[in-house]
Design an enzyme around this catalytic site. Structure first.
Site, PDB file in Angstrom:
ATOM      1  N   ASP A 118       4.844   0.536  12.157  1.00 19.60           N
ATOM      2  CA  ASP A 118       3.603   0.350  11.531  1.00 19.60           C
ATOM      3  C   ASP A 118       3.484  -1.219  11.834  1.00 19.60           C
ATOM      4  O   ASP A 118       2.650  -1.836  11.426  1.00 19.60           O
ATOM      5  CB  ASP A 118       3.151  -0.421  10.160  1.00 19.60           C
ATOM      6  CG  ASP A 118       3.131   1.364  10.017  1.00 19.60           C
ATOM      7  OD1 ASP A 118       2.493   2.397  10.280  1.00 19.60           O
ATOM      8  OD2 ASP A 118       2.985   1.822   7.954  1.00 19.60           O
ATOM      9  N   LYS A 175       0.564  -1.034  -0.159  1.00 21.13           N
ATOM     10  CA  LYS A 175      -0.160   0.036  -0.063  1.00 21.13           C
ATOM     11  C   LYS A 175       1.279   1.009   0.190  1.00 21.13           C
ATOM     12  O   LYS A 175       0.850   1.946  -0.605  1.00 21.13           O
ATOM     13  CB  LYS A 175      -1.062  -0.116   1.384  1.00 21.13           C
ATOM     14  CG  LYS A 175      -2.149   0.957   1.250  1.00 21.13           C
ATOM     15  CD  LYS A 175      -2.543   1.212   2.746  1.00 21.13           C
ATOM     16  CE  LYS A 175      -1.618   1.173   3.924  1.00 21.13           C
ATOM     17  NZ  LYS A 175      -1.795   2.949   4.186  1.00 21.13           N
ATOM     18  N   ASN A 176       1.953   1.692   0.842  1.00 21.47           N
ATOM     19  CA  ASN A 176       2.806   2.186   1.241  1.00 21.47           C
ATOM     20  C   ASN A 176       3.902   2.624   0.328  1.00 21.47           C
ATOM     21  O   ASN A 176       4.238   4.138  -0.114  1.00 21.47           O
ATOM     22  CB  ASN A 176       3.199   2.757   2.719  1.00 21.47           C
ATOM     23  CG  ASN A 176       2.400   2.765   3.796  1.00 21.47           C
ATOM     24  OD1 ASN A 176       1.187   3.221   3.235  1.00 21.47           O
ATOM     25  ND2 ASN A 176       3.055   2.750   4.709  1.00 21.47           N
ATOM     26  N   ARG A 227      -8.776  -0.337   5.072  1.00 21.23           N
ATOM     27  CA  ARG A 227      -8.074   0.803   4.367  1.00 21.23           C
ATOM     28  C   ARG A 227      -6.196  -0.476   3.486  1.00 21.23           C
ATOM     29  O   ARG A 227      -5.414   0.002   2.888  1.00 21.23           O
ATOM     30  CB  ARG A 227      -7.326   1.712   5.234  1.00 21.23           C
ATOM     31  CG  ARG A 227      -8.748   3.056   5.685  1.00 21.23           C
ATOM     32  CD  ARG A 227      -8.503   3.689   5.773  1.00 21.23           C
ATOM     33  NE  ARG A 227      -6.954   4.668   5.481  1.00 21.23           N
ATOM     34  CZ  ARG A 227      -5.545   4.208   6.767  1.00 21.23           C
ATOM     35  NH1 ARG A 227      -5.774   4.788   7.518  1.00 21.23           N
ATOM     36  NH2 ARG A 227      -4.793   4.488   5.775  1.00 21.23           N
ATOM     37  N   ARG A 280       0.974  14.737  13.232  1.00 16.08           N
ATOM     38  CA  ARG A 280       1.111  14.719  12.039  1.00 16.08           C
ATOM     39  C   ARG A 280       1.381  15.652  10.921  1.00 16.08           C
ATOM     40  O   ARG A 280       0.423  15.200   9.615  1.00 16.08           O
ATOM     41  CB  ARG A 280       0.810  13.284  10.923  1.00 16.08           C
ATOM     42  CG  ARG A 280       0.451  12.022  11.458  1.00 16.08           C
ATOM     43  CD  ARG A 280      -0.287  10.923  11.382  1.00 16.08           C
ATOM     44  NE  ARG A 280       0.746  10.213   9.969  1.00 16.08           N
ATOM     45  CZ  ARG A 280      -0.272   9.242   9.212  1.00 16.08           C
ATOM     46  NH1 ARG A 280      -1.011   9.258   9.624  1.00 16.08           N
ATOM     47  NH2 ARG A 280       0.567   8.674   8.516  1.00 16.08           N
ATOM     48  N   ARG A 282      -4.673  10.746   4.052  1.00 19.15           N
ATOM     49  CA  ARG A 282      -3.665  11.305   3.922  1.00 19.15           C
ATOM     50  C   ARG A 282      -2.544  11.863   3.409  1.00 19.15           C
ATOM     51  O   ARG A 282      -2.063  12.611   3.207  1.00 19.15           O
ATOM     52  CB  ARG A 282      -2.988  11.300   5.636  1.00 19.15           C
ATOM     53  CG  ARG A 282      -3.248  11.424   6.587  1.00 19.15           C
ATOM     54  CD  ARG A 282      -2.960  11.650   8.016  1.00 19.15           C
ATOM     55  NE  ARG A 282      -1.334  11.782   7.656  1.00 19.15           N
ATOM     56  CZ  ARG A 282      -0.929  13.924   8.546  1.00 19.15           C
ATOM     57  NH1 ARG A 282      -2.088  13.974   8.539  1.00 19.15           N
ATOM     58  NH2 ARG A 282       0.291  13.598   7.658  1.00 19.15           N
ATOM     59  N   CYS A 332      -4.824  13.035  12.739  1.00 16.96           N
ATOM     60  CA  CYS A 332      -4.976  12.054  12.717  1.00 16.96           C
ATOM     61  C   CYS A 332      -5.238  10.775  13.600  1.00 16.96           C
ATOM     62  O   CYS A 332      -4.410  11.359  14.577  1.00 16.96           O
ATOM     63  CB  CYS A 332      -5.655  10.790  11.313  1.00 16.96           C
ATOM     64  SG  CYS A 332      -3.123   9.936  11.983  1.00 16.96           S
TER      65      CYS A 332
HETATM   66  C1  UD1 Z   1       4.418   7.047   6.086  1.00 17.42           C
HETATM   67  C2  UD1 Z   1       3.702   6.109   6.469  1.00 17.42           C
HETATM   68  C3  UD1 Z   1       2.734   5.286   7.631  1.00 17.42           C
HETATM   69  C4  UD1 Z   1       3.859   5.151   8.036  1.00 17.42           C
HETATM   70  C5  UD1 Z   1       5.602   6.115   8.886  1.00 17.42           C
HETATM   71  C6  UD1 Z   1       6.388   6.242   9.365  1.00 17.42           C
HETATM   72  C7  UD1 Z   1       2.041   6.294   3.925  1.00 17.42           C
HETATM   73  C8  UD1 Z   1       1.141   6.189   3.286  1.00 17.42           C
HETATM   74  N1  UD1 Z   1       2.648   5.747   5.375  1.00 17.42           N
HETATM   75  O1  UD1 Z   1       3.613   8.195   6.553  1.00 17.42           O
HETATM   76  O2  UD1 Z   1       2.274   3.897   7.233  1.00 17.42           O
HETATM   77  O3  UD1 Z   1       3.635   4.956   9.991  1.00 17.42           O
HETATM   78  O4  UD1 Z   1       5.650   6.640   7.174  1.00 17.42           O
HETATM   79  O5  UD1 Z   1       7.219   4.781   9.133  1.00 17.42           O
HETATM   80  O6  UD1 Z   1       3.315   5.730   3.455  1.00 17.42           O
HETATM   81  N2  UD1 Z   1       6.904  14.576  10.449  1.00 17.42           N
HETATM   82  C9  UD1 Z   1       7.005  16.103  10.972  1.00 17.42           C
HETATM   83  N3  UD1 Z   1       6.959  17.469   9.575  1.00 17.42           N
HETATM   84  C10 UD1 Z   1       6.467  16.920   8.456  1.00 17.42           C
HETATM   85  C11 UD1 Z   1       6.163  15.001   8.080  1.00 17.42           C
HETATM   86  C12 UD1 Z   1       6.182  14.337   9.248  1.00 17.42           C
HETATM   87  O7  UD1 Z   1       6.875  16.666  11.795  1.00 17.42           O
HETATM   88  O8  UD1 Z   1       6.165  17.587   7.432  1.00 17.42           O
HETATM   89  C13 UD1 Z   1       6.878  14.016  11.835  1.00 17.42           C
HETATM   90  C14 UD1 Z   1       5.514  13.331  12.005  1.00 17.42           C
HETATM   91  O9  UD1 Z   1       4.132  13.548  12.748  1.00 17.42           O
HETATM   92  C15 UD1 Z   1       5.679  11.479  12.124  1.00 17.42           C
HETATM   93  C16 UD1 Z   1       7.137  11.608  11.362  1.00 17.42           C
HETATM   94  O10 UD1 Z   1       7.823  13.173  10.846  1.00 17.42           O
HETATM   95  O11 UD1 Z   1       6.398  11.949  13.470  1.00 17.42           O
HETATM   96  C17 UD1 Z   1       6.999  10.185  11.047  1.00 17.42           C
HETATM   97  O12 UD1 Z   1       6.076  10.786  10.126  1.00 17.42           O
HETATM   98  P1  UD1 Z   1       6.623   9.871   8.410  1.00 17.42           P
HETATM   99  O13 UD1 Z   1       7.784   9.426   7.867  1.00 17.42           O
HETATM  100  O14 UD1 Z   1       6.426  11.208   7.435  1.00 17.42           O
HETATM  101  O15 UD1 Z   1       4.816   9.344   7.803  1.00 17.42           O
HETATM  102  P2  UD1 Z   1       4.528   9.485   6.979  1.00 17.42           P
HETATM  103  O16 UD1 Z   1       4.973   9.518   5.132  1.00 17.42           O
HETATM  104  O17 UD1 Z   1       3.259  10.005   7.117  1.00 17.42           O
END
Ligand code: UD1
Length: 428
Positions: free
Chosen positions: A313, A22-23, A406, A126, A97, A121
């Site tokens: 995850d 999925k990711n 999902r 996030r 998201r 969420c």
């Molecule tokens: C992706 C995955 C999700 C997984 C996560 C961490 C997808 C669609 N989802 O989510 O399943 O749990 O990686 O492996 O691929 N953060 C910030 N600022 C930002 C972006 C992120 O502070 O602009 C923080 C987030 O709140 C979190 C951390 O960085 O604490 C990691 O998040 P991130 O790696 O960005 O997760 P996603 O890409 O949303």
């Protein structure tokens, strides 16, 4: 709304194939927006998140042809020639998201983008500040207005400009948005402290199939040499490592023996090492990965971390396993601040858990779980409760299974094929 009814106590035995990741599929499908071509994306899992992605692509003016030639998964032909809007509205983004990943591709293809802020969420706030910081570094002019991010190319230019971007913390999504935008920038973009998740490596491979010039993907330093235009993508989504991990943990939790065909042992990394530490026998081969359970599950502490660390995850599923271990363990979550919603539900099934800050102390006791009605609160928490139900005595009903849909394709059919007694029914 559907629920699962599980009669626990049956070991999972046999082999199965997991669906496309999925990711990986999410960013890859948004990457098709980068070129006005017909793209072929194979092995897209049939999930609610993919239906949301389909709605987004169609909203943007793409036409999508889905071919279902096998029992699971589909091949998508995405024609992105008709792209005719730069706006991703709130109603579409709030449902998923990952829709925010359209920001980079829309900006560089259309010269501007207006994408709704996704909001928080269930598992945490996030934010998207790193996505915006990265695009601004390449010269994008970004404003936030009325719940939307409005991005434009630099004044008087028709491309972003490559530069060095150093991420202060590892973000999968921000790395993806930046890589996609950088493929069409002028000059070279160097990304430091990039996410190393297999999904980043695979997104980059899909972009390379379009003619992008990328090196270092899979490491913490990625180099993207911008090109003026990209061609058609031809890419097959690899197996889902999180889905694979869920069934393999299920094998050890239920005293079973499961082979996930096609699973990539390297991508499963520490999850397999830790399963071995619990006593399971893990066989990594060209065919896939097999987990043969041990009579006693030894307790093993985990701390979630970006890849190659223990995936957030898989944290909830691991906690389900540790509840029936022979001894105490600690699970620590470092990525998301509110990812323990499964704890009160596991307690309803007899698990002994103490939350201390960002850790959960688990008093593991073999055969302690008892069937109970429980409620799923997010995707991976659902998987955790289903695993717990499979290992429990008696009947467990897991409500609000839409979270599961999902991210897990036909989980009840796959579990049934492994000998589990699981039924989906309407929750009245
Ligand atoms: C992706 C995955 C999700 C997984 C996560 C961490 C997808 C669609 N989802 O989510 O399943 O749990 O990686 O492996 O691929 N953060 C910030 N600022 C930002 C972006 C992120 O502070 O602009 C923080 C987030 O709140 C979190 C951390 O960085 O604490 C990691 O998040 P991130 O790696 O960005 O997760 P996603 O890409 O949303």
């Amino acid at each position: 709304m559907d629920k699962f009814i599980i009669e626990g106590g049956k070991p999972l035995r046999g082999s199965l194939e997991v669906g496309g990741a999925k990711n990986c599929a999410l960013p890859v499908l948004f990457a098709t927006l980068l070129a006005p071509k017909k793209h072929v994306v194979g092995n897209v899992p049939r999930l609610h998140d993919m239906e949301s992605t389909l709605k987004m692509l169609v909203h943007f003016g793409c036409s999508v042809d889905q071919r279902h030639s096998r029992a699971y998964g589909s091949d998508w032909i995405v024609d992105a020639a008709g792209l005719n809007t730069s706006e991703a509205p709130y109603d579409l983004v709030r449902k998923m998201r990952a829709s925010f990943l359209s920001l980079g591709p829309l900006l560089v293809r259309r010269g501007q983008a207006r994408v709704s802020l996704p909001g928080g969420c269930a598992i945490g706030a996030r934010p998207v500040d790193l996505h915006l910081m990265a695009l601004e570094k390449l010269g994008a002019r970004i404003e936030q207005k009325s719940g939307y991010v409005e991005a434009k190319l630099p004044q008087g230019r028709d491309r972003l400009k490559g530069t060095t971007v150093i991420f202060p913390l590892v973000s999968v999504g921000a790395t993806e948005n930046l890589v996609m935008a950088a493929t069409l920038a002028e000059g070279t973009t160097v990304i430091e402290n990039a996410a190393k998740e297999p999904e980043i490596r695979d997104l980059c491979e899909s972009l390379i199939s379009m003619g992008a010039r990328i090196q270092g993907h899979g490491s913490s330093k990625i180099l993207v040499e911008g090109v003026p235009e990209l061609g058609a993508m031809n890419f097959r989504i690899p197996p889902d490592r999180i889905e694979a991990a869920t069934y393999l943990i299920g094998a050890q939790l239920t005293g079973g023996d499961v082979t996930v065909k096609g699973a990539n042992a390297e991508d499963l990394g520490v999850v397999l090492d830790y399963l071995e530490q619990t006593g399971a026998k893990v066989t990594r081969s060209a065919e896939g990965v097999r987990v043969e359970s041990s009579p006693v599950v030894k307790p093993v502490d985990v701390v979630t971390a970006p890849f190659p660390g223990f995936p957030t995850d898989v944290q909830a599923q691991w906690m389900a396993l540790m509840t029936i271990a022979d001894g105490d363990s600690v699970v620590t979550e470092t990525i998301f601040e509110n990812r323990f919603m499964h704890v009160p539900e596991l307690r309803r099934m007899g698990a002994q858990l103490d939350v201390v800050g960002s850790s959960v102390r688990i008093k593991g006791r073999p055969r302690c779980l008892e069937g109970a009605p429980v409620m799923a609160t997010d995707l991976r928490a659902s998987a955790c409760l289903i695993l717990a139900g499979l290992g429990a005595k008696g009947e467990t009903s897991v409500k609000r299974i839409y979270h599961l849909d999902r991210g897990y394709e036909s989980m009840e059919n796959k579990l049934q094929s492994l000998g589990a007694q699981v039924e989906r029914s309407a929750d009245t």
